[in-house]
Design an enzyme around this catalytic site. Structure first.
Site, PDB file in Angstrom:
ATOM      1  N   LYS A 167       1.010  -1.116   0.109  1.00  0.00           N
ATOM      2  CA  LYS A 167      -0.015  -0.118   0.254  1.00  0.00           C
ATOM      3  C   LYS A 167       0.913   1.256  -0.147  1.00  0.00           C
ATOM      4  O   LYS A 167       1.677   1.506   0.902  1.00  0.00           O
ATOM      5  CB  LYS A 167      -0.937   0.231   1.310  1.00  0.00           C
ATOM      6  CG  LYS A 167      -1.933   1.174   1.480  1.00  0.00           C
ATOM      7  CD  LYS A 167      -2.703   1.201   2.641  1.00  0.00           C
ATOM      8  CE  LYS A 167      -3.695   2.429   2.750  1.00  0.00           C
ATOM      9  NZ  LYS A 167      -4.174   2.073   4.034  1.00  0.00           N
TER      10      LYS A 167
ATOM     11  N   LYS B  67      -2.356  -1.411  -3.640  1.00  0.00           N
ATOM     12  CA  LYS B  67      -3.333  -0.166  -3.671  1.00  0.00           C
ATOM     13  C   LYS B  67      -2.351   1.036  -3.679  1.00  0.00           C
ATOM     14  O   LYS B  67      -1.093   1.123  -3.057  1.00  0.00           O
ATOM     15  CB  LYS B  67      -3.827  -0.194  -2.290  1.00  0.00           C
ATOM     16  CG  LYS B  67      -5.016   1.000  -2.049  1.00  0.00           C
ATOM     17  CD  LYS B  67      -5.474   0.966  -0.763  1.00  0.00           C
ATOM     18  CE  LYS B  67      -6.322   2.198  -0.484  1.00  0.00           C
ATOM     19  NZ  LYS B  67      -7.032   2.132   0.935  1.00  0.00           N
TER      20      LYS B  67
END
Length: 321
Positions: free
Chosen positions: A193, A246
């Site tokens: 992420k 992400k």
């Protein structure tokens, strides 16, 4: 002068569907949903047209809508009535995500519920765990994530999705779930992420902006490719069942790297900023919104995603066979 190879032969309209290499399916789409304890009716999210903060009273209706559209899984985020430094609302038995989970499961038992396991929506400072001064205390925050994950599983969540990028979070949560009797509850880790500027609209949606500093000490630098692969590798070693990249669209190279480095399923999160850009351009007539929506999802799938978390999930599912 005659072409030796004619690539166009198989591009004839009647033949093209037979040779399509990448296909999207409804089963692969996950719809994020926001539930707000303070709301009495759906509240439009200005920066994310078409998205809402829902009151708990709408949970059953929203779940039925997702099922009717062909969506099999939702990712739940909660906005509590009160916030504190301990994120106590995140693990409360009657917390907003816990209550939304129970209501959705009662209405649509076969809708897969994935609980986002983090603290930023619940802390008064907006950071993803327990602070020590101005720094996130990694190990104290692991204990918090254990409590959140167990409470979400106890409420009926089918899957736990830790998103705070703490070192050791998957192992800590796995051990806590097993000890509490939830050994069959899988973990979808936000394993890679990035500290991206694309999360801006989400912070409005989830009321999760931070009161000081930023999250670059625990989320990843967009510049670091090797570190991105290592982060996902470590989560696999710790026991993650599904990995994630992400954001998605700006990081397709990383998604491909992670896909090629593991045999685990890999999810990709098309985040709020990606959604908002497409929506804004579509509303201004600069692009064909529906075509760009589907093209963006196809690119994520082509890069290696097995699952796609996207705010377009319901719209896309309604267009897919």
């Amino acid at each position: 002068m005659y072409p030796q190879i004619r690539m166009r032969r198989l591009r004839q309209n009647i033949l093209q569907p037979m040779f399509r290499e990448t296909r999207l399916a409804k089963d692969e789409l996950i719809m994020p949903l926001f539930f707000d304890e303070n709301a009495v009716k759906p509240v439009p999210i200005a920066s994310m047209p078409g998205q809402f903060r829902y009151p708990l009273s709408c949970a059953e209706e929203v779940a039925e809508e997702m099922k009717a559209a062909g969506i099999r899984a939702v990712l739940l985020f909660g906005i509590p009535k009160c916030k504190d430094t301990e994120a106590s609302g995140a693990f409360a038995e009657n917390g907003v995500v816990q209550e939304a989970t129970r209501r959705i499961k009662a209405a649509v038992p076969d809708l897969v519920i994935i609980a986002d396991t983090c603290a930023c929506e619940y802390t008064s400072h907006g950071h993803c765990g327990i602070l020590c001064g101005k720094e996130l205390d990694n190990d104290a925050s692991l204990l918090l994530m254990e409590k959140i994950a167990v409470s979400q599983a106890a409420a009926g969540a089918d899957m736990i999705a830790p998103s705070c990028m703490l070192d050791g979070q998957v192992l800590a949560i796995r051990e806590a779930l097993d000890e509490a009797g939830f050994s069959n509850t899988p973990i979808m880790s936000y394993s890679t992420k990035f500290a991206s500027a694309l999360y801006g609209p989400f912070r409005e949606a989830a009321d999760s902006g931070f009161s000081f500093g930023d999250r670059t000490s625990y989320q990843m630098s967009p510049a670091n490719r090797r570190e991105a692969i290592r982060e996902s590798y470590l989560d696999e070693v710790e026991g993650a069942d599904i990995l994630m990249v992400k954001p998605a669209g700006f990081y397709l190279d990383i998604l491909r790297d992670v896909r090629e480095s593991t045999d685990l399923p890999v999810a990709a999160y098309q985040v709020s900023g990606e959604y908002a850009m497409i929506k804004a351009a579509g509303q201004n007539g600069w692009i064909d919104e529906k075509k760009i929506m589907m093209e963006s999802l196809l690119a994520i799938k082509r890069a290696g995603a097995d699952l796609i978390i996207t705010y377009f999930a319901k719209e896309a599912a309604e267009m897919l066979p």
